[in-house]
Design an enzyme around this catalytic site. Structure first.
Site, PDB file in Angstrom:
ATOM      1  N   ARG A  89     -12.433  -3.101  -3.758  1.00  0.00           N
ATOM      2  CA  ARG A  89     -13.055  -3.829  -4.871  1.00  0.00           C
ATOM      3  C   ARG A  89     -13.369  -2.976  -6.064  1.00  0.00           C
ATOM      4  O   ARG A  89     -13.522  -3.481  -7.169  1.00  0.00           O
ATOM      5  CB  ARG A  89     -14.339  -4.512  -4.357  1.00  0.00           C
ATOM      6  N   GLN A  95      -1.567  -8.244 -11.531  1.00  0.00           N
ATOM      7  CA  GLN A  95      -0.413  -8.501 -10.665  1.00  0.00           C
ATOM      8  C   GLN A  95       0.489  -9.548 -11.283  1.00  0.00           C
ATOM      9  O   GLN A  95       0.026 -10.481 -11.958  1.00  0.00           O
ATOM     10  CB  GLN A  95      -0.924  -8.990  -9.297  1.00  0.00           C
ATOM     11  N   GLN A  98       2.832 -15.606  -9.865  1.00  0.00           N
ATOM     12  CA  GLN A  98       3.842 -16.543  -9.355  1.00  0.00           C
ATOM     13  C   GLN A  98       3.683 -17.917 -10.010  1.00  0.00           C
ATOM     14  O   GLN A  98       4.465 -18.812  -9.748  1.00  0.00           O
ATOM     15  CB  GLN A  98       3.707 -16.685  -7.833  1.00  0.00           C
ATOM     16  N   ARG A 175      -6.342   4.463   3.856  1.00  0.00           N
ATOM     17  CA  ARG A 175      -4.989   3.903   3.902  1.00  0.00           C
ATOM     18  C   ARG A 175      -3.884   4.917   4.156  1.00  0.00           C
ATOM     19  O   ARG A 175      -2.733   4.516   4.363  1.00  0.00           O
ATOM     20  CB  ARG A 175      -4.705   3.146   2.593  1.00  0.00           C
TER      21      ARG A 175
END
Ligand SMILES: Cc1cc2nc3c(=O)[nH]c(=O)nc-3n(C[C@H](O)[C@H](O)[C@H](O)COP(=O)(O)OP(=O)(O)OC[C@H]3O[C@@H](n4cnc5c(N)ncnc54)[C@H](O)[C@@H]3O)c2cc1C
Length: 215
Positions: A89, A95, A98, A175
């Site tokens: 966050r 991004q 779509q 990660r």
């Protein structure tokens, strides 16, 4: 339709980062930290920069690392991956939409595990069918924001990520680990390599752990 095998289409580029008027990212961080124990702002030589960053890391005085920001441009990752990514966050994201972008020739990230498995053929057929139906729906007047529901999560996406040095270190420590999912791990490691190039002291411990000495 296009297929990307594993992370073979992954492209990561560090497109911007904080630079002081003089010096580099490490110097910016160290000199920001130095004011907490000095009567005046002062310039630090390379040895002091290293000493101070190592000390800040050891003491956990990591808010100082927030003075440096890093922006990455990423493509060739799936929406599966960005869904995990945006759980972080303390970052900024933009991004590819779509709703606004028609995916003329959808690309799909396909895990290595699928290739050569008994499911490969069926898997590819489903991707083909979903792409074809998406195309026909958009051409037939269904809005992109509705047609997209048919696209599998493996569909490729593009994203811009900005994180400060503290959050980036936290992101890498979660990660880049072995138990992170392979796609986000590959992304994180590619980001770490580039962050290390511009801030070798700030990211040195993580670079050694996850890139140099990674099993
Ligand atoms: C191996 C792995 C498996 C995972 N599996 C799952 C899963 O099964 N299901 C699932 O839902 N998620 C899963 N996650 C996601 C995970 O729970 C976190 O949402 C994600 O890693 C983001 O990390 P973070 O919470 O440290 O957040 P970041 O947004 O990166 O925040 C950084 C730090 O800021 C502080 N912070 C941020 N926001 C707050 C807040 N609101 N309150 C207090 N402190 C805050 C915390 O100290 C936090 O560690 C998984 C993550 C990993 C690495």
């Amino acid at each position: 339709m296009e297929i990307c095998r594993g992370s073979r289409c992954l492209k990561v580029e560090l497109i911007a980062y904080s630079l002081p008027k003089e010096g580099d990212v490490d110097k910016l961080v160290a000199e920001s930290g130095a004011i907490s124990h000095a009567p005046e702002f002062r310039e630090l030589d390379e040895k002091r920069v290293r000493h101070l960053i190592e000390l800040l890391r050891k003491l956990g005085h990591e808010s100082v690392f927030e003075h440096a920001c890093f922006t990455f441009r990423v493509e060739g990752i799936s929406r599966v991956c960005t869904h995990q990514l945006v759980r972080h966050r303390l970052a900024s994201y933009t991004q590819q939409s779509q709703r606004y972008v028609k995916l003329k020739n959808p690309k799909f990230i396909v895990p290595e595990a699928i290739f050569g498995s008994q499911f490969e053929e069926e898997y590819m057929e489903l991707l083909e069918k979903a792409s074809e139906l998406y195309r026909r729906m958009v051409e037939g007047g269904i809005r992109k924001e509705d047609a997209r529901f048919i696209l599998p999560q493996g569909v490729e996406t593009k994203i811009i990520i900005t994180m400060n040095g503290r959050e980036l270190r936290h992101f890498f420590s979660l990660r880049c680990e072995k138990d992170a999912q392979w796609e986000i791990r590959n992304l994180a490691k590619a980001m770490l390599k580039q962050a290390y190039e511009v801030a070798p002291i700030l990211f040195e411990d993580l670079y050694k752990k996850y890139i140099e000495n990674y099993p």
